[in-house]
Scaffold this motif. Structure first.
Motif, short mmCIF file in Angstrom:
data_model
loop_
_atom_site.label_atom_id
_atom_site.label_comp_id
_atom_site.label_asym_id
_atom_site.label_seq_id
_atom_site.Cartn_x
_atom_site.Cartn_y
_atom_site.Cartn_z
N ARG A 140 0.83 -1.21 0.00
CA ARG A 140 0.00 0.00 0.00
C ARG A 140 0.88 1.27 0.00
O ARG A 140 0.61 2.23 -0.72
CB ARG A 140 -0.90 -0.02 1.24
N LEU A 141 1.94 1.24 0.80
CA LEU A 141 2.86 2.37 0.87
C LEU A 141 3.59 2.58 -0.47
O LEU A 141 3.70 3.72 -0.96
CB LEU A 141 3.88 2.11 1.98
N ALA A 142 4.03 1.48 -1.07
CA ALA A 142 4.73 1.55 -2.36
C ALA A 142 3.82 2.13 -3.43
O ALA A 142 4.25 2.94 -4.26
CB ALA A 142 5.21 0.16 -2.76
N PHE A 143 2.56 1.73 -3.43
CA PHE A 143 1.60 2.23 -4.42
C PHE A 143 1.39 3.73 -4.25
O PHE A 143 1.44 4.49 -5.22
CB PHE A 143 0.26 1.49 -4.28
N LYS A 144 1.18 4.17 -3.01
CA LYS A 144 0.91 5.59 -2.76
C LYS A 144 2.08 6.46 -3.19
O LYS A 144 1.88 7.55 -3.75
CB LYS A 144 0.60 5.83 -1.28
N TYR A 145 3.30 6.02 -2.92
CA TYR A 145 4.47 6.84 -3.21
C TYR A 145 5.16 6.46 -4.52
O TYR A 145 6.24 6.95 -4.81
CB TYR A 145 5.45 6.80 -2.03
N GLU A 146 4.51 5.62 -5.29
CA GLU A 146 5.02 5.21 -6.60
C GLU A 146 6.47 4.72 -6.51
O GLU A 146 7.34 5.13 -7.28
CB GLU A 146 4.89 6.37 -7.61
N ALA A 189 11.15 1.84 15.66
CA ALA A 189 9.71 2.04 15.55
C ALA A 189 9.04 0.82 14.97
O ALA A 189 9.60 0.12 14.14
CB ALA A 189 9.42 3.27 14.69
N ARG A 190 7.85 0.58 15.46
CA ARG A 190 7.06 -0.51 14.90
C ARG A 190 5.60 -0.08 14.79
O ARG A 190 5.10 0.66 15.63
CB ARG A 190 7.22 -1.80 15.69
N VAL A 191 4.96 -0.54 13.71
CA VAL A 191 3.54 -0.30 13.48
C VAL A 191 2.89 -1.68 13.47
O VAL A 191 3.14 -2.49 12.57
CB VAL A 191 3.28 0.46 12.17
N LYS A 192 2.08 -1.94 14.48
CA LYS A 192 1.42 -3.24 14.61
C LYS A 192 0.04 -3.16 13.99
O LYS A 192 -0.71 -2.22 14.22
CB LYS A 192 1.27 -3.61 16.08
N ILE A 193 -0.31 -4.18 13.22
CA ILE A 193 -1.61 -4.26 12.57
C ILE A 193 -2.40 -5.41 13.21
O ILE A 193 -1.97 -6.57 13.16
CB ILE A 193 -1.47 -4.48 11.06
N GLY A 194 -3.51 -5.07 13.82
CA GLY A 194 -4.30 -6.08 14.52
C GLY A 194 -4.94 -7.08 13.58
O GLY A 194 -5.55 -6.71 12.58
N ILE A 195 -4.77 -8.36 13.92
CA ILE A 195 -5.44 -9.42 13.15
C ILE A 195 -6.34 -10.25 14.05
O ILE A 195 -7.02 -11.15 13.59
CB ILE A 195 -4.41 -10.33 12.43
N GLY A 196 -6.34 -9.94 15.38
CA GLY A 196 -7.17 -10.69 16.32
C GLY A 196 -6.72 -12.12 16.47
O GLY A 196 -5.69 -12.53 15.95
N LYS A 197 -7.48 -12.88 17.21
CA LYS A 197 -7.22 -14.32 17.34
C LYS A 197 -8.54 -15.03 17.58
O LYS A 197 -9.52 -14.42 17.98
CB LYS A 197 -6.21 -14.62 18.43
N GLU A 198 -8.55 -16.30 17.32
CA GLU A 198 -9.79 -17.06 17.38
C GLU A 198 -9.62 -18.23 18.33
O GLU A 198 -8.65 -19.00 18.22
CB GLU A 198 -10.13 -17.57 15.97
N TYR A 234 -4.58 -0.77 6.69
CA TYR A 234 -3.41 -0.49 5.86
C TYR A 234 -3.30 1.01 5.56
O TYR A 234 -2.21 1.57 5.58
CB TYR A 234 -3.46 -1.29 4.55
N SER A 235 -4.43 1.66 5.32
CA SER A 235 -4.41 3.11 5.10
C SER A 235 -3.93 3.83 6.35
O SER A 235 -3.14 4.77 6.28
CB SER A 235 -5.80 3.62 4.72
N ASN A 236 -4.41 3.38 7.52
CA ASN A 236 -3.99 3.99 8.78
C ASN A 236 -2.51 3.73 9.05
O ASN A 236 -1.80 4.59 9.57
CB ASN A 236 -4.83 3.48 9.94
N ALA A 237 -2.03 2.53 8.69
CA ALA A 237 -0.61 2.21 8.86
C ALA A 237 0.25 3.14 8.02
O ALA A 237 1.29 3.64 8.48
CB ALA A 237 -0.35 0.75 8.51
N VAL A 238 -0.19 3.41 6.79
CA VAL A 238 0.54 4.35 5.92
C VAL A 238 0.57 5.73 6.58
O VAL A 238 1.62 6.39 6.62
CB VAL A 238 -0.09 4.41 4.51
N SER A 239 -0.55 6.18 7.11
CA SER A 239 -0.60 7.48 7.78
C SER A 239 0.34 7.52 8.99
O SER A 239 1.02 8.52 9.21
CB SER A 239 -2.04 7.80 8.23
N ALA A 240 0.37 6.44 9.75
CA ALA A 240 1.26 6.37 10.92
C ALA A 240 2.72 6.43 10.49
O ALA A 240 3.54 7.12 11.10
CB ALA A 240 0.98 5.09 11.71
N ILE A 241 3.06 5.71 9.43
CA ILE A 241 4.43 5.72 8.92
C ILE A 241 4.81 7.12 8.43
O ILE A 241 5.92 7.60 8.69
CB ILE A 241 4.60 4.67 7.80
N GLU A 242 3.88 7.80 7.79
CA GLU A 242 4.14 9.17 7.33
C GLU A 242 4.48 10.07 8.50
O GLU A 242 5.40 10.90 8.43
CB GLU A 242 2.93 9.70 6.56
#
Length: 195
Positions: free
Chosen positions: A28-34, A127-136, A161-169
């Motif tokens: 997603r980041l690669a796409f946004k920043y070409e 720095a780390r950006v964690k993306i929640g995937i939950g558990k079952e 993924y959009s929020n992760a890109v914003s956080a990385i920015e």
């Protein structure tokens, strides 16, 4: 220069699995920043470019999750960078699907990819950006993280993924405190934070 590494497992069999959320965020980041991910180096698929005025190397280590640190340590050494020049994006079963969390240091939290990185670079201050995937309940952890997202989860992850890109920015622009203030709140699935 900053290195932004997304964690996952290589190969078609692992595409769109929960454990590959880091890879998907990098896409997603690669796409946004070409930034084309068209280089193979440092045991990774990479792309280099700019986010604003900051030169970045986007990485998707191809070492398999448990050995992610080998690729990242190699890249840090090659570019003579410090761990503080690193941002890692990865899945976290301790967060609800779609939530993200930003941290500037910490333990592996039981994540094998993070454990490998901390070991290989001899430090945990990055720095780390964690993306929640939950558990079952009722599923083994490996069976769950290597499973595919449900349709409902995919909607939540798209926003994550959009929020992760914003956080990385924000991290790249030196606004780590703002990134944590915005994204570390408990947000209900489907709600959006204002930046």
């Amino acid at each position: 220069m900053k290195i932004i590494a997304g964690l996952g497992n290589p190969g078609r069999g692992y595409e769109n699995t929960r454990h590959n959320a880091g890879f998907d965020a990098i896409d997603r980041l690669a796409f946004k920043y070409e930034i084309p991910l068209n280089e193979v180096k440092h045991k990774s698929i990479c792309g280099s470019g700019f986010m604003g005025n900051e030169r970045v190397l986007l990485m998707k280590p191809q070492t398999y999750m448990n050995r992610s640190g080998e690729a990242i340590a190699k890249a840090l050494h090659y570019y003579k960078l410090k761990p503080s020049d690193l941002i890692v994006v990865f899945d976290d079963v301790n967060l609800m699907p779609g939530q993200i969390r930003v941290r500037l240091r910490g333990s592996s939290g039981g994540h094998n990819g993070m454990r490998s990185i901390i070991y290989c670079i001899s430090g945990n201050v990055f720095a780390r950006v964690k993306i929640g995937i939950g558990k079952e309940d009722g599923k083994t952890l490996s069976g769950y993280v290597l499973g595919k997202f449900t349709r409902a989860e995919s909607v939540l992850l798209d926003e994550a993924y959009s929020n992760a890109v914003s956080a990385i920015e924000l991290l790249i622009s030196g606004e780590a405190d703002r990134a944590m203030n915005v994204f570390n709140k408990k947000v209900k699935a489907g709600e959006k934070e204002d930046l």
